[in-house]
Design an enzyme around this catalytic site. Structure first.
Site, short mmCIF file in Angstrom:
data_model
loop_
_atom_site.label_atom_id
_atom_site.label_comp_id
_atom_site.label_asym_id
_atom_site.label_seq_id
_atom_site.Cartn_x
_atom_site.Cartn_y
_atom_site.Cartn_z
N HIS A 151 1.42 3.87 1.99
CA HIS A 151 1.96 4.60 2.89
C HIS A 151 3.54 4.64 2.84
O HIS A 151 4.04 3.51 2.53
CB HIS A 151 1.58 4.05 4.43
N HIS A 201 4.43 -5.22 10.14
CA HIS A 201 5.00 -4.62 11.31
C HIS A 201 5.11 -5.66 12.39
O HIS A 201 4.56 -6.67 12.59
CB HIS A 201 3.99 -3.61 11.75
N HIS A 223 0.86 -1.28 -0.07
CA HIS A 223 -0.07 -0.14 -0.21
C HIS A 223 0.91 1.14 -0.21
O HIS A 223 1.92 1.22 -0.16
CB HIS A 223 -1.09 -0.04 1.31
ZN ZN Z 1 -0.36 1.33 6.53
#
Ligand code: ZN
Length: 305
Positions: A107, A222, A105
């Site tokens: 970001h 993450h 994505h």
């Molecule tokens: Zn994100």
């Protein structure tokens, strides 16, 4: 007498200050200690399945990017470009040639390296599904399949964290367990924020994930497993799968080892966002409607520190 003494003292202080200033200016500046953020948060780990190796690469404060290599052909793809410096070092050290980069994505902590990669390696196919991502030369579509050597890359449009979010489901040619790269859509024990989407969209994604083979390895974007599982414990205090996984995750982190991957069938036992049909999760949210359960879970998780 008094004033003489005073003048002498003042002179003494002045001389010392001058000396101190000279000494300071002659000093070489101390070598700056690198800020803690530049220390990798985890060790680099290879996860080997039949015919495929997934290299887990820590980046930034708690991101993961990945390199997947098809062993029979050596075809290599990156998942997300969080830190090109680390990526280029690994490619060089391991003598790997990058053919693809798949971006989950837009970001910056996932897509920040696309322009630099395109300039440095124009042959690499940079694949993504959001026009906000720079230097993409292959726009992926939902259900699109690409061959990576003998591996098959299946592109899954998963709009919710962001409108153009894609997850990537990889089947290896040798028949080993598949891998799902989930970016910020699904994490171990949790999921990403619904930044540009709705609980209904998230429920559609959950249903789609639960149809994948139960031995699928999940690789999220993450390292946030411990916090996710602490929240999961609040949702289901009696669930022993959560406490066992949390204990395991804490041991992993004490040794700076990544917690991904998990297996889909394991997630089904401890991830509340994949358990919206369970009576205890429904009891916590006070509702049985799956989208509303997801909405409540996400709202509570957003406030959970
Ligand atoms: Zn994100």
């Amino acid at each position: 007498m008094c004033s003489l003494f005073g003048r002498g003292l003042a002179h003494y202080i002045y001389n010392n200050a001058l000396h101190a200033r000279r000494a300071w200016s002659n000093c070489k500046p101390a070598k700056p200690t690198p800020p803690a953020a530049t220390e990798p948060h985890s060790k680099i780990v290879d996860v080997c399945c039949e015919g495929m190796v997934v290299k887990i690469i820590p980046a930034r404060s708690n991101n993961y990017m990945y390199l997947i290599t098809d062993l029979p052909t050596g075809c290599t793809a990156a998942i997300d470009l969080s830190d090109n410096k680390i990526l280029f070092e690994i490619l060089k050290k391991e003598n790997l040639k990058l053919s693809f980069a798949f971006i989950t994505h837009h970001h910056e902590d996932h897509s920040g390296g696309t322009q630099e990669l395109a300039a440095a390696c124009p042959d690499v196919k940079i694949c993504a599904g959001d026009e906000r991502i720079k230097s993409v030369n292959h726009c992926v579509k939902d259900c699109e399949q690409l061959k990576l050597g003998e591996m098959t890359m299946n592109c899954m449009h998963t709009p919710c964290h962001t409108v153009g979010h894609y997850c990537y489901f990889v089947e290896c040619g040798a028949g080993g367990p598949p891998a799902l790269f989930t970016g910020d859509t699904l994490f171990q024990g949790g999921c990403g924020g619904f930044d540009e989407g709705t609980p209904d969209q998230m429920y559609a994604i959950v249903k789609r994930f639960l149809e994948l083979p139960k031995e699928t390895r999940i690789f999220g974007g993450h390292e946030n497993t411990i916090l996710n599982l602490r929240f999961a414990q609040c949702v289901e205090p009696e669930n022993s799968s959560i406490s066992a996984r949390l204990f395991w995750a804490q041991k992993q982190r004490e040794n700076k080892l990544p917690t991904p991957p998990s297996m889909l069938c394991e997630e089904r036992t401890f991830n509340p966002f994949l358990r919206v049909d369970h009576p205890d999760v429904q009891h916590y949210t006070g509702d049985t409607d799956p989208s509303y359960v997801l909405f409540c879970l996400r709202k509570q998780r957003d406030a959970f520190k």
